[in-house]
Structure formats: structure tokens, C-alpha cells
Design a protein around this motif. Structure first.
Motif, PDB file in Angstrom:
ATOM      1  N   ARG A  28     -43.542  41.343 119.085  1.00  0.00           N
ATOM      2  CA  ARG A  28     -44.515  41.264 119.886  1.00  0.00           C
ATOM      3  C   ARG A  28     -44.502  42.204 120.857  1.00  0.00           C
ATOM      4  N   ARG A  29     -43.543  43.223 120.667  1.00  0.00           N
ATOM      5  CA  ARG A  29     -43.628  44.486 121.530  1.00  0.00           C
ATOM      6  C   ARG A  29     -43.401  45.662 120.486  1.00  0.00           C
ATOM      7  N   PRO A  30     -44.452  45.916 119.455  1.00  0.00           N
ATOM      8  CA  PRO A  30     -44.356  46.940 118.566  1.00  0.00           C
ATOM      9  C   PRO A  30     -44.568  48.286 119.303  1.00  0.00           C
ATOM     10  N   SER A  31     -43.902  49.372 118.419  1.00  0.00           N
ATOM     11  CA  SER A  31     -44.319  50.773 118.833  1.00  0.00           C
ATOM     12  C   SER A  31     -45.684  50.916 118.528  1.00  0.00           C
ATOM     13  N   ARG A  32     -46.240  51.994 118.967  1.00  0.00           N
ATOM     14  CA  ARG A  32     -47.700  52.309 118.654  1.00  0.00           C
ATOM     15  C   ARG A  32     -48.011  52.255 117.188  1.00  0.00           C
ATOM     16  N   MET A  33     -47.089  53.045 116.514  1.00  0.00           N
ATOM     17  CA  MET A  33     -47.032  53.122 115.079  1.00  0.00           C
ATOM     18  C   MET A  33     -46.973  51.888 114.505  1.00  0.00           C
ATOM     19  N   GLY A  34     -46.141  51.036 114.771  1.00  0.00           N
ATOM     20  CA  GLY A  34     -45.937  49.322 114.107  1.00  0.00           C
ATOM     21  C   GLY A  34     -47.170  48.948 114.504  1.00  0.00           C
ATOM     22  N   ARG A  35     -48.000  48.784 115.682  1.00  0.00           N
ATOM     23  CA  ARG A  35     -49.197  48.426 115.900  1.00  0.00           C
ATOM     24  C   ARG A  35     -50.302  49.094 115.107  1.00  0.00           C
ATOM     25  N   ALA A  36     -50.112  50.293 114.641  1.00  0.00           N
ATOM     26  CA  ALA A  36     -51.231  50.819 113.800  1.00  0.00           C
ATOM     27  C   ALA A  36     -51.024  50.517 112.312  1.00  0.00           C
ATOM     28  N   ASP A  37     -49.840  50.388 111.820  1.00  0.00           N
ATOM     29  CA  ASP A  37     -49.350  49.907 110.572  1.00  0.00           C
ATOM     30  C   ASP A  37     -49.765  48.639 110.228  1.00  0.00           C
ATOM     31  N   ALA A  38     -49.769  47.718 111.239  1.00  0.00           N
ATOM     32  CA  ALA A  38     -50.149  46.200 110.956  1.00  0.00           C
ATOM     33  C   ALA A  38     -51.757  46.266 110.847  1.00  0.00           C
ATOM     34  N   GLN A  39     -52.336  46.880 111.617  1.00  0.00           N
ATOM     35  CA  GLN A  39     -53.896  47.046 111.644  1.00  0.00           C
ATOM     36  C   GLN A  39     -54.422  47.553 110.370  1.00  0.00           C
TER      37      GLN A  39
END
Length: 361
Positions: free
Chosen positions: A121-132
Motif C-alpha cells: 500500500r506504500r510502494p516506492s515510486r519505482m514499485g508503483r511504476a512497475d505495477a502500472q
């Protein structure tokens, strides 16, 4: 089949059986009318009284579904049952499939090839970008992405997938007429229109803590596999991964830095046998029989370099470095260093995390 599902919903509300008993009734009865053909001893075993049978008979003879219709129509929702053709086939295989599912949106998505993407629920910016990026690539490859509409990775996965023809399914830990968290209301509304909102909980069900771990079994249960993007050691995403393994589903994980707490859950999953994922091809090759679309391109492909190619970017890695460490590695003064970091952050190349600076891509 919608009429059959609404009749079963009437039966559920009238009989008020335990979830296990009601699921058992639906397993042995094709229609609610079949309940009356069961032996009296079975009625007693299940806890169905004569007054309940009488009331159910009266309701089933009625020309409409009364309060059931009113509630569903008011919520712009509907319900499907285990006997419906588009009830997720894989979901029937788990040990406790929900006999009824409430939904809002494109019901036909449940007949597609489903794949789950979950994470912090609190990913890094890279984690959020990878998910998308991975969710978008999965959608382009023909997979309908399933997630839980939580903050962080879930929301990013929905956003990446909903832009593709395969779209996305959000499995809620509330009723389908209740958006949680409220900060995702715009995404919730978009999925209700362009994708599918799904829940086993009755309309009006509020967010209660114990409902979300049970919700996770549906995310994994209806999916061919589960990709975990970022997860701490005690993350709810690991519950989904564990349930996926128990349901004989494939589990995939994106590795991360040993210095990033949000990567420790993924790294632990890989040590336990989850497949390490670097590109979409790592996932697609496992399911070549399920989708005809080849997709060997990496989900998060190479990016052009930052317009500000500085000593700062060269000095950074994918784990946080403090300003003092960056001064030592870059040879720059603090003032120049902060100016470069600010420009790189605006361009989306670096981020400040856990008391230091690191690359985003």
C-alpha cells in the motif's frame, strides 16, 4: 441466469444459513425450488425450519423479487451464482468458493483469462511504476488484471490495466456499493463503468478488518497466477501469495534491493520458490496455452537517459544514499548536489526514500 441468481439471493436471505451450509445447498441443488425436494432429515441437518420453507415457497411463487430487486437496482448492481456460466471457473476449485457474487460493471470480464497483481500500500515510486507497467503489458497480452483496489500497487495495477482492451477486475473487501479507501473513488467509479467491481459481501457492507484477508483468497482463487510487485515481510500481499500457493496457483515476484524494506517480502517469496520476474515474458511463457498473444517485450522497458546527465545520477543506485555519502561519491558540494537532485526528482529519475536518495529507474 440473472433471475436464477436473484432467486438464490432471496433464498439466502430467507434461510439465513451459515456460509458453509448455504454453499452445500447450492452444490446439491440446481435451483432454489430443488430445496423442497430434499429429505426432511436434510432440512433439519441444515437448520431449515418449516416456517422458513413456507416463506421461501411464497417468495419463489411471487412474480418478482421484491426487496432484492429494489436493493440491487438502487445500487446499480447485480448478482451471479455458482451455477451461472460466467462464474469464474477457477474460483469454483477453491475449498470455499462464494455461492453468490455481487458485481457492478462488465460481467463478461469474468469469462476472460484472469491474472492478479498485488503489492504494498506504500510502494516506492519505482514499485508503483512497475505495477502500472506490468499490468498494462499483461492487459495487452490478453490477461484481465485482478487486484483489490487498495492504495499503492493495487491502484497502480488497475490504472495500468483499465487502459487496455482486457481491462481490470477489482475485488472489494466491502459491498460493491461502497468505495474503500475513499481516496480511490475516481478509480472505483471508472472501474465500475469500464471494468468490473466484485464482492462476495452483501450490499452496504462497510470495511471491516477481517474481511480483507478473506477477500484476498478470491483475488488469487479466480486468477491463473499472482504477481507480487513490492511487499514487506508481513504484508497482506503475502497472504494473497500464500493463498495462491494453497490453491495451486503460480506465484511470481519482482525482486528488489536488500536495503528496501518493501522488497523483503518479494525476495522471501523468490527464495521459497516464486518465479523471479524481470519482464513480461517471464510470466507469459508459463501460460502459453492460455493466451494467443505473444508478449516478449519487457513491461518496464529501457528509458532514455535523464536530460541532466550528472555525476549525481551516476553516483546513485537503487538503495538510498544519504547526502554525506553522495558528497563523497559524486565529489560535488552540497549546494550543487541538492540542485541536481531537485532537477532529477522533477524529471522522475530519482526519489527521496528512507532518509536518503535513490534512482527510480
Amino acid at each position: 441466469m440473472e433471475i436464477l441468481a436473484r432467486r438464490w439471493l432471496q433464498a439466502q436471505q430467507i434461510l439465513a444459513l451459515t456460509p458453509a451450509n448455504f454453499r452445500h445447498v447450492m452444490t446439491i441443488c440446481e435451483t432454489p425450488q430443488s430445496i423442497f425436494e430434499l429429505p426432511k432429515a436434510m432440512h433439519e441437518h441444515l437448520g431449515i425450519s418449516s416456517s422458513q420453507r413456507q416463506r421461501l415457497r411464497q417468495q419463489l411463487l411471487a412474480p418478482d423479487h421484491g426487496a432484492v430487486d429494489d436493493a440491487l437496482n438502487s445500487a446499480n448492481a447485480d448478482v451471479l451464482c455458482m451455477h451461472d456460466d460466467d462464474y469464474p471457473a477457477l474460483l469454483k476449485e477453491i475449498h470455499d468458493p462464494p455461492p453468490l457474487l455481487y458485481y457492478r460493471g462488465r460481467r463478461e470480464l469474468l469469462s476472460q483469462v484472469l491474472f492478479a497483481v498485488v503489492g504494498s500500500r506504500r510502494p516506492s515510486r519505482m514499485g508503483r511504476a512497475d505495477a502500472q507497467a506490468f499490468a498494462g503489458a499483461l492487459g495487452q497480452a490478453g490477461f484481465t488484471v485482478v487486484s483489490g483496489l487498495a492504495l499503492g500497487v493495487d491502484a497502480a495495477a488497475h490504472m495500468g490495466a483499465i487502459a487496455t482492451p482486457a481491462s481490470t477486475v477489482a475485488v472489494l473487501g466491502t459491498g460493491v456499493d461502497h468505495c474503500y479507501p475513499r481516496s480511490n473513488v475516481a478509480l472505483y467509479q471508472q472501474i465500475g463503468s469500464e471494468g468490473l467491481l466484485l464482492s462476495e459481501l452483501p450490499l452496504g457492507s462497510p470495511p471491516l478488518r477481517h474481511q480483507f484477508p478473506r477477500r484476498n483468497r478470491l483475488i488469487s482463487g479466480m486468477s491463473l497466477g499472482v504477481l507480487v510487485v513490492e511487499a514487506a515481510r508481513h504484508s497482506g500481499s503475502l497472504i494473497t501469495a500464500r493463498q495462491a500457493l494453497e490453491q495451486n496457483r503460480e506465484v511470481f515476484a519482482i525482486p528488489g534491493s536488500i536495503h528496501n524494506p518493501a522488497s523483503r517480502g518479494c525476495n522471501a517469496l523468490i527464495k521459497q520458490g516464486a518465479k523471479l520476474v524481470e519482464t513480461l515474458a517471464d510470466i507469459v511463457e508459463e501460460f502459453s496455452a492460455w493466451t494467443s498473444v505473444a508478449a516478449a517485450e519487457p513491461a518496464a522497458g529501457k528509458h532514455p537517459g535523464p536530460s541532466l546527465h550528472s555525476q549525481v545520477y551516476d553516483a546513485l543506485g537503487y538503495e538510498p544514499l544519504s547526502l554525506d555519502e553522495l558528497v563523497q561519491h559524486s565529489g560535488l558540494g552540497v549546494t550543487e548536489l541538492l540542485a541536481d537532485l531537485s532537477d532529477l526528482e522533477v524529471e522522475g529519475w530519482v526519489e527521496q526514500l528512507h532518509g536518503g536518495w535513490q534512482r527510480c529507474r
